[in-house]
Design a protein around this motif. Sequence first.
Motif, PDB file in Angstrom:
ATOM      1  N   MET A 142       9.847  11.698   6.809  1.00 44.40           N
ATOM      2  CA  MET A 142      10.001  10.496   5.978  1.00 44.40           C
ATOM      3  C   MET A 142       8.961  10.711   4.887  1.00 44.40           C
ATOM      4  O   MET A 142       7.809  11.167   4.793  1.00 44.40           O
ATOM      5  CB  MET A 142       9.063   9.282   6.918  1.00 44.40           C
ATOM      6  N   ARG A 143       9.639  10.157   3.518  1.00 48.65           N
ATOM      7  CA  ARG A 143       9.052  10.701   2.371  1.00 48.65           C
ATOM      8  C   ARG A 143       8.288   9.469   1.744  1.00 48.65           C
ATOM      9  O   ARG A 143       7.130   9.667   1.293  1.00 48.65           O
ATOM     10  CB  ARG A 143      10.026  11.394   1.218  1.00 48.65           C
ATOM     11  N   GLY A 144       8.613   8.124   2.066  1.00 43.45           N
ATOM     12  CA  GLY A 144       8.080   6.907   1.591  1.00 43.45           C
ATOM     13  C   GLY A 144       6.922   6.508   2.566  1.00 43.45           C
ATOM     14  O   GLY A 144       6.683   7.241   3.640  1.00 43.45           O
ATOM     15  N   LYS A 145       6.287   5.504   2.037  1.00 38.91           N
ATOM     16  CA  LYS A 145       5.234   5.049   3.015  1.00 38.91           C
ATOM     17  C   LYS A 145       5.467   3.579   3.440  1.00 38.91           C
ATOM     18  O   LYS A 145       6.148   3.137   2.791  1.00 38.91           O
ATOM     19  CB  LYS A 145       3.798   4.937   2.371  1.00 38.91           C
ATOM     20  N   LEU A 146       5.463   3.485   4.853  1.00 36.14           N
ATOM     21  CA  LEU A 146       5.441   1.965   5.487  1.00 36.14           C
ATOM     22  C   LEU A 146       4.104   1.160   5.411  1.00 36.14           C
ATOM     23  O   LEU A 146       3.082   1.611   6.270  1.00 36.14           O
ATOM     24  CB  LEU A 146       6.181   2.068   6.650  1.00 36.14           C
ATOM     25  N   ILE A 147       3.907   0.231   4.664  1.00 34.39           N
ATOM     26  CA  ILE A 147       2.861  -0.677   4.481  1.00 34.39           C
ATOM     27  C   ILE A 147       3.079  -2.128   5.243  1.00 34.39           C
ATOM     28  O   ILE A 147       4.073  -2.833   4.823  1.00 34.39           O
ATOM     29  CB  ILE A 147       2.092  -0.778   3.318  1.00 34.39           C
ATOM     30  N   THR A 148       2.211  -2.487   6.201  1.00 31.67           N
ATOM     31  CA  THR A 148       2.584  -3.664   6.772  1.00 31.67           C
ATOM     32  C   THR A 148       1.316  -4.556   6.790  1.00 31.67           C
ATOM     33  O   THR A 148       0.217  -4.244   6.436  1.00 31.67           O
ATOM     34  CB  THR A 148       2.861  -3.403   8.291  1.00 31.67           C
ATOM     35  N   LEU A 149       1.626  -5.970   6.521  1.00 33.89           N
ATOM     36  CA  LEU A 149       0.748  -6.994   6.428  1.00 33.89           C
ATOM     37  C   LEU A 149       0.908  -7.696   7.516  1.00 33.89           C
ATOM     38  O   LEU A 149       1.872  -8.392   8.123  1.00 33.89           O
ATOM     39  CB  LEU A 149       0.873  -7.941   5.125  1.00 33.89           C
TER      40      LEU A 149
ATOM     41  N   ALA B 133       1.650   0.335  -9.982  1.00 33.73           N
ATOM     42  CA  ALA B 133       1.003   1.761  -9.834  1.00 33.73           C
ATOM     43  C   ALA B 133       2.431   2.507  -9.889  1.00 33.73           C
ATOM     44  O   ALA B 133       2.444   3.783  -9.658  1.00 33.73           O
ATOM     45  CB  ALA B 133       0.492   1.845  -8.331  1.00 33.73           C
ATOM     46  N   GLY B 134       3.624   1.868  -9.993  1.00 31.28           N
ATOM     47  CA  GLY B 134       4.950   2.662 -10.358  1.00 31.28           C
ATOM     48  C   GLY B 134       5.422   3.230  -8.756  1.00 31.28           C
ATOM     49  O   GLY B 134       6.456   3.808  -9.075  1.00 31.28           O
ATOM     50  N   VAL B 135       5.138   2.330  -7.721  1.00 30.14           N
ATOM     51  CA  VAL B 135       5.701   2.747  -6.756  1.00 30.14           C
ATOM     52  C   VAL B 135       7.198   2.087  -6.657  1.00 30.14           C
ATOM     53  O   VAL B 135       7.299   1.038  -6.998  1.00 30.14           O
ATOM     54  CB  VAL B 135       4.796   2.364  -5.459  1.00 30.14           C
ATOM     55  N   ASP B 136       8.020   2.663  -6.360  1.00 24.57           N
ATOM     56  CA  ASP B 136       9.535   2.469  -5.951  1.00 24.57           C
ATOM     57  C   ASP B 136       9.339   1.630  -4.569  1.00 24.57           C
ATOM     58  O   ASP B 136       9.255   2.205  -3.507  1.00 24.57           O
ATOM     59  CB  ASP B 136      10.361   3.560  -5.909  1.00 24.57           C
ATOM     60  N   LEU B 137       9.357   0.290  -4.635  1.00 23.52           N
ATOM     61  CA  LEU B 137       9.091  -0.607  -3.642  1.00 23.52           C
ATOM     62  C   LEU B 137      10.020  -1.525  -2.782  1.00 23.52           C
ATOM     63  O   LEU B 137      10.727  -2.090  -3.805  1.00 23.52           O
ATOM     64  CB  LEU B 137       7.603  -1.323  -4.090  1.00 23.52           C
ATOM     65  N   VAL B 138      10.076  -1.588  -1.745  1.00 24.26           N
ATOM     66  CA  VAL B 138      11.070  -2.515  -1.032  1.00 24.26           C
ATOM     67  C   VAL B 138      10.222  -3.342  -0.137  1.00 24.26           C
ATOM     68  O   VAL B 138       9.410  -3.112   0.720  1.00 24.26           O
ATOM     69  CB  VAL B 138      12.022  -1.783   0.060  1.00 24.26           C
TER      70      VAL B 138
ATOM     71  N   ALA C 268      11.302   5.749  -0.930  1.00 20.69           N
ATOM     72  CA  ALA C 268      10.956   4.469  -1.444  1.00 20.69           C
ATOM     73  C   ALA C 268       9.791   4.161  -0.498  1.00 20.69           C
ATOM     74  O   ALA C 268       9.881   4.629   0.520  1.00 20.69           O
ATOM     75  CB  ALA C 268      11.919   3.368  -1.416  1.00 20.69           C
ATOM     76  N   TRP C 269       8.862   3.124  -0.916  1.00 21.64           N
ATOM     77  CA  TRP C 269       7.930   2.624   0.021  1.00 21.64           C
ATOM     78  C   TRP C 269       8.424   1.531   0.484  1.00 21.64           C
ATOM     79  O   TRP C 269       9.170   0.610  -0.182  1.00 21.64           O
ATOM     80  CB  TRP C 269       6.532   2.556  -0.789  1.00 21.64           C
TER      81      TRP C 269
ATOM     82  N   ALA D  64      11.282   5.002  17.092  1.00 21.63           N
ATOM     83  CA  ALA D  64      11.485   6.189  17.127  1.00 21.63           C
ATOM     84  C   ALA D  64      10.308   6.747  16.083  1.00 21.63           C
ATOM     85  O   ALA D  64       9.311   6.501  16.379  1.00 21.63           O
ATOM     86  CB  ALA D  64      12.983   6.879  16.741  1.00 21.63           C
ATOM     87  N   GLU D  65      10.584   7.625  15.032  1.00 25.95           N
ATOM     88  CA  GLU D  65       9.562   8.179  14.563  1.00 25.95           C
ATOM     89  C   GLU D  65       8.863   7.100  13.380  1.00 25.95           C
ATOM     90  O   GLU D  65       7.864   7.526  12.637  1.00 25.95           O
ATOM     91  CB  GLU D  65      10.020   9.442  13.628  1.00 25.95           C
ATOM     92  N   VAL D  66       9.529   6.049  13.209  1.00 30.01           N
ATOM     93  CA  VAL D  66       8.921   4.963  12.028  1.00 30.01           C
ATOM     94  C   VAL D  66       7.799   4.184  12.652  1.00 30.01           C
ATOM     95  O   VAL D  66       7.928   3.641  13.539  1.00 30.01           O
ATOM     96  CB  VAL D  66      10.239   4.217  11.509  1.00 30.01           C
ATOM     97  N   ARG D  67       6.886   4.685  11.837  1.00 30.51           N
ATOM     98  CA  ARG D  67       5.589   3.756  12.292  1.00 30.51           C
ATOM     99  C   ARG D  67       4.816   3.444  10.743  1.00 30.51           C
ATOM    100  O   ARG D  67       4.941   4.047  10.017  1.00 30.51           O
ATOM    101  CB  ARG D  67       4.514   4.777  12.946  1.00 30.51           C
ATOM    102  N   PRO D  68       4.054   2.246  10.848  1.00 27.36           N
ATOM    103  CA  PRO D  68       3.251   1.900   9.727  1.00 27.36           C
ATOM    104  C   PRO D  68       2.320   3.106   9.279  1.00 27.36           C
ATOM    105  O   PRO D  68       1.482   3.513  10.300  1.00 27.36           O
ATOM    106  CB  PRO D  68       2.820   0.566  10.240  1.00 27.36           C
ATOM    107  N   ASP D  69       2.241   3.430   8.069  1.00 24.85           N
ATOM    108  CA  ASP D  69       1.253   4.170   7.676  1.00 24.85           C
ATOM    109  C   ASP D  69       0.040   3.565   7.435  1.00 24.85           C
ATOM    110  O   ASP D  69      -1.292   4.104   7.666  1.00 24.85           O
ATOM    111  CB  ASP D  69       1.637   4.988   6.254  1.00 24.85           C
TER     112      ASP D  69
END
Length: 208
Positions: A1-8, A30-35, A90-91, A125-130
């Motif tokens: 995984m190249r991007g980061k997962l941020i959760t609220l 900050a210029g992050v490519d964000l979804v 993307a993040w 699977a491997e997807v977890r919040p960073d």
Amino acid sequence: MRGKLITLEGGEGVGKSTNLAYVRNLLEQAGVDLVVTREPGGTEVAEKIRSLLLTPSEEPIAELTELLLVFAARAQHVETLIRPALERGAWVLCDRFIDATYAYQGGGRAMNLGVIAQLEQLVLAEVRPDITLLLDLPVEVGMARARARADLDRFEQEQMSFFESVRSAYLARAKAEPNRVAIIDAQPALEKVQLQIQQALQQLGVAV
Ligand code: TMP
């Protein structure tokens, strides 16, 4: 995984929408490519499952049905939106994610945490919040805010004791994973809340 997962995350009426917009702004500046997305929901099919979950119905929804619907929506969301976004670098900023299941179904509904963990493994699977920002507020304050809004959804109609359990379960998650989850005190004035968010993002390694 190249991007980061941020959760609220947080209980009812903690100010998620306002603060989500703030985090979005910080990251975009900050210029992050964000979804930016949300749970339950985030895709056409997952949004249909969301409406099943949130719309009050004559026929009560069994707890197990609720849990499986939450994970069905999440499977669709992860497979079709979150994982592809992270893989392309993307993040992803998500309004609620897996911690909400531990809080609402695990805490509020007192469902078996081992079962939730098994579904988590299967679906994520491997997807977890960073990084997770947990907006925390005494239940009576949050519920007073939530109840001042329009019609209550199926969860908002629960008793105060349900939301006390939700809050405790969220705080337990934060305590167990302090390097991932930052507790944000959502009670002070907005600027103070946002300062905490900015500091937490810096401390958790997001330079903004
Ligand atoms: P919200 O988007 O307005 O916060 O509403 C979503 C509702 O869904 C909220 O009451 C919490 C609930 N929920 C769960 O019970 N389990 C979950 O895993 C998620 C993501 C949300």
